[in-house]
Design an enzyme around this catalytic site. Structure first.
Site, PDB file in Angstrom:
ATOM      1  N   ASN A   1       0.878  -1.170   0.000  1.00 14.13           N
ATOM      2  CA  ASN A   1       0.000   0.000   0.000  1.00 14.13           C
ATOM      3  C   ASN A   1       0.914   1.219   0.000  1.00 14.13           C
ATOM      4  O   ASN A   1       1.507   1.534   1.015  1.00 14.13           O
ATOM      5  CB  ASN A   1      -0.900  -0.031   1.247  1.00 14.13           C
ATOM      6  CG  ASN A   1      -1.706   1.251   1.398  1.00 14.13           C
ATOM      7  OD1 ASN A   1      -1.774   2.067   0.478  1.00 14.13           O
ATOM      8  ND2 ASN A   1      -2.326   1.426   2.562  1.00 14.13           N
ATOM      9  N   TRP A   2       1.006   1.840  -1.152  1.00  3.88           N
ATOM     10  CA  TRP A   2       1.940   2.972  -1.276  1.00  3.88           C
ATOM     11  C   TRP A   2       1.422   4.226  -0.588  1.00  3.88           C
ATOM     12  O   TRP A   2       2.149   5.208  -0.467  1.00  3.88           O
ATOM     13  CB  TRP A   2       2.195   3.274  -2.753  1.00  3.88           C
ATOM     14  CG  TRP A   2       3.140   2.326  -3.421  1.00  3.88           C
ATOM     15  CD1 TRP A   2       3.834   1.310  -2.827  1.00  3.88           C
ATOM     16  CD2 TRP A   2       3.512   2.322  -4.807  1.00  3.88           C
ATOM     17  NE1 TRP A   2       4.608   0.678  -3.766  1.00  3.88           N
ATOM     18  CE2 TRP A   2       4.436   1.270  -4.978  1.00  3.88           C
ATOM     19  CE3 TRP A   2       3.159   3.091  -5.919  1.00  3.88           C
ATOM     20  CZ2 TRP A   2       5.006   0.980  -6.220  1.00  3.88           C
ATOM     21  CZ3 TRP A   2       3.712   2.810  -7.147  1.00  3.88           C
ATOM     22  CH2 TRP A   2       4.631   1.764  -7.297  1.00  3.88           C
ATOM     23  N   LYS A   3       0.139   4.216  -0.218  1.00  3.24           N
ATOM     24  CA  LYS A   3      -0.480   5.419   0.375  1.00  3.24           C
ATOM     25  C   LYS A   3      -0.246   6.604  -0.578  1.00  3.24           C
ATOM     26  O   LYS A   3      -0.223   6.404  -1.791  1.00  3.24           O
ATOM     27  CB  LYS A   3       0.058   5.650   1.787  1.00  3.24           C
ATOM     28  CG  LYS A   3      -0.075   4.377   2.642  1.00  3.24           C
ATOM     29  CD  LYS A   3       0.158   4.569   4.100  1.00  3.24           C
ATOM     30  CE  LYS A   3      -0.047   3.231   4.797  1.00  3.24           C
ATOM     31  NZ  LYS A   3       0.078   3.320   6.251  1.00  3.24           N
TER      32      LYS A   3
ATOM     33  N   HIS B   1      -9.389   1.442   4.890  1.00  4.13           N
ATOM     34  CA  HIS B   1      -8.114   1.580   5.601  1.00  4.13           C
ATOM     35  C   HIS B   1      -8.315   2.498   6.802  1.00  4.13           C
ATOM     36  O   HIS B   1      -9.088   3.457   6.729  1.00  4.13           O
ATOM     37  CB  HIS B   1      -7.037   2.140   4.658  1.00  4.13           C
ATOM     38  CG  HIS B   1      -5.670   2.047   5.240  1.00  4.13           C
ATOM     39  ND1 HIS B   1      -5.209   2.956   6.173  1.00  4.13           N
ATOM     40  CD2 HIS B   1      -4.684   1.136   5.071  1.00  4.13           C
ATOM     41  CE1 HIS B   1      -3.988   2.602   6.536  1.00  4.13           C
ATOM     42  NE2 HIS B   1      -3.644   1.499   5.888  1.00  4.13           N
TER      43      HIS B   1
ATOM     44  N   GLU C   1      -6.630   4.825   7.919  1.00  3.68           N
ATOM     45  CA  GLU C   1      -6.371   6.250   7.637  1.00  3.68           C
ATOM     46  C   GLU C   1      -7.589   6.894   6.995  1.00  3.68           C
ATOM     47  O   GLU C   1      -7.876   8.067   7.223  1.00  3.68           O
ATOM     48  CB  GLU C   1      -5.119   6.390   6.749  1.00  3.68           C
ATOM     49  CG  GLU C   1      -3.853   6.113   7.551  1.00  3.68           C
ATOM     50  CD  GLU C   1      -2.703   5.529   6.760  1.00  3.68           C
ATOM     51  OE1 GLU C   1      -2.719   5.584   5.515  1.00  3.68           O
ATOM     52  OE2 GLU C   1      -1.781   4.989   7.391  1.00  3.68           O
TER      53      GLU C   1
ATOM     54  N   GLU D   1      -5.154  -4.856  10.552  1.00  6.83           N
ATOM     55  CA  GLU D   1      -4.105  -3.848  10.760  1.00  6.83           C
ATOM     56  C   GLU D   1      -4.348  -3.107  12.073  1.00  6.83           C
ATOM     57  O   GLU D   1      -5.141  -2.151  12.108  1.00  6.83           O
ATOM     58  CB  GLU D   1      -4.113  -2.829   9.617  1.00  6.83           C
ATOM     59  CG  GLU D   1      -3.848  -3.416   8.257  1.00  6.83           C
ATOM     60  CD  GLU D   1      -3.256  -2.381   7.298  1.00  6.83           C
ATOM     61  OE1 GLU D   1      -2.184  -2.654   6.766  1.00  6.83           O
ATOM     62  OE2 GLU D   1      -3.856  -1.307   7.118  1.00  6.83           O
TER      63      GLU D   1
ATOM     64  N   GLY E   1       2.898   2.272  10.724  1.00  3.03           N
ATOM     65  CA  GLY E   1       3.870   3.349  10.569  1.00  3.03           C
ATOM     66  C   GLY E   1       4.633   3.694  11.838  1.00  3.03           C
ATOM     67  O   GLY E   1       5.291   4.724  11.916  1.00  3.03           O
TER      68      GLY E   1
ATOM     69  N   SER F   1       3.737  -2.214  10.195  1.00  2.92           N
ATOM     70  CA  SER F   1       5.193  -2.296  10.345  1.00  2.92           C
ATOM     71  C   SER F   1       5.775  -3.647   9.920  1.00  2.92           C
ATOM     72  O   SER F   1       6.719  -4.149  10.541  1.00  2.92           O
ATOM     73  CB  SER F   1       5.611  -1.940  11.778  1.00  2.92           C
ATOM     74  OG  SER F   1       5.235  -0.598  12.081  1.00  2.92           O
TER      75      SER F   1
ATOM     76  N   GLY G   1       2.942  -1.149   4.218  1.00  3.97           N
ATOM     77  CA  GLY G   1       3.004   0.277   3.906  1.00  3.97           C
ATOM     78  C   GLY G   1       4.420   0.706   3.565  1.00  3.97           C
ATOM     79  O   GLY G   1       4.907   0.482   2.454  1.00  3.97           O
ATOM     80  N   GLY G   2       5.107   1.301   4.534  1.00  2.00           N
ATOM     81  CA  GLY G   2       6.438   1.888   4.310  1.00  2.00           C
ATOM     82  C   GLY G   2       7.416   0.973   3.596  1.00  2.00           C
ATOM     83  O   GLY G   2       8.135   1.409   2.688  1.00  2.00           O
TER      84      GLY G   2
END
Ligand code: 13P
Length: 250
Positions: free
Chosen positions: A9-11, A94, A96, A166, A172, A212, A233-234
């Site tokens: 997930n590149w966000k 998600h 976010e 999640e 993150g 993470s 993510g990251g």
């Protein structure tokens, strides 16, 4: 046996030229994997990502969609639009989006239904806050989110839904849930699906862990009985690191 699905997930990261470069770099690194590889990219990157991923085993997804097919919803993108350019997957709900964009269990459910109506496979996110975890409410929160997200779907649709557990406190932050805690949460989600849709359906549903995930912890998470991959993510922003997660290398 369920397969492993690793989704990035590149966000809100990566310009189109970066997306192209990334996929060109990733493709040879994951070409022999038996696991499914998905990249969920910003809308602006979708078309470029789809073209670059042609003739590779990388699938492309979006990170959100509207539940209506079209209409006066300025700035939104519909499932029909995503499907028209051959997007296969879409992340829905998600944390976010729940936190910053007023996504609710009700809109999540509408979007999941609209995704199926348009031939897209949803990746539905559920997860608890730190406060909810500390007050012992993990199972109640995540099973309820799951139940509401899937409400009204057919057994076949539920089987084709990917769920991503999640925990919000792990996103993150560098804090990963322990493999035991993550597996317990995923098991609780599977049990709830079994209660509503039957054991066969529950046994087939892919449930990922997210929060993470990196190459140094992917292997131990994926060794657990109920964790069927990850939403990353990251660590999905670097092709080399992401390919190691796909291949469970440390
Ligand atoms: P991180 O892997 O950066 O913690 O993000 C997880 C996530 O939110 C994936 O959807």
């Amino acid at each position: 046996m369920r397969k492993k699905i690793i989704a990035g997930n590149w966000k809100m990261n990566m310009l189109p030229n970066e997306a192209i470069q990334f996929i060109e770099e990733l493709a040879p690194l994951v070409k022999n994997t038996e696991n499914e590889v998905i990249l969920c990219v910003p809308y602006i990157d979708l078309f470029y990502a789809l073209l670059t991923a042609q003739n590779t085993n990388i699938k492309i997804g979006a990170q959100n969609m509207h539940f209506a097919e079209n209409g006066a919803y300025t700035g939104e993108v519909s499932g029909k639009m995503l499907k028209s350019i051959n997007v296969e997957y879409v992340i829905i709900g998600h944390s976010e989006r729940r936190q910053y964009f007023n996504e609710t269990d009700e809109t999540v459910n509408k979007k999941v239904k609209a995704a199926f109506e348009n031939g897209l496979k949803p990746i539905v996110c559920v997860g608890e806050t730190l406060e909810q975890r500390e007050s012992g409410k993990v199972e109640e929160i995540i099973t309820n989110q799951t139940k509401l997200a899937l409400d009204g779907l057919t057994n076949e649709q539920v089987e084709n839904t990917i769920i991503a557990y999640e925990p919000i406190w792990a996103i993150g932050t560098g804090k990963t849930a322990t493999k035991e805690d993550a597996n317990d949460a995923v098991k609780a989600i599977r049990k709830k699906i079994a209660e509503i849709y039957g054991q066969n359906v529950a046994d087939g549903v892919i449930i990922q862990y997210g929060g993470s995930v990196k190459s140094s912890n992917a292997k131990e998470l994926f060794s657990m009985s109920d964790i069927d991959g990850a939403l990353v993510g990251g660590a999905s922003l670097k092709a080399d690191e992401f390919s190691k997660i796909v291949g469970f290398e440390q």
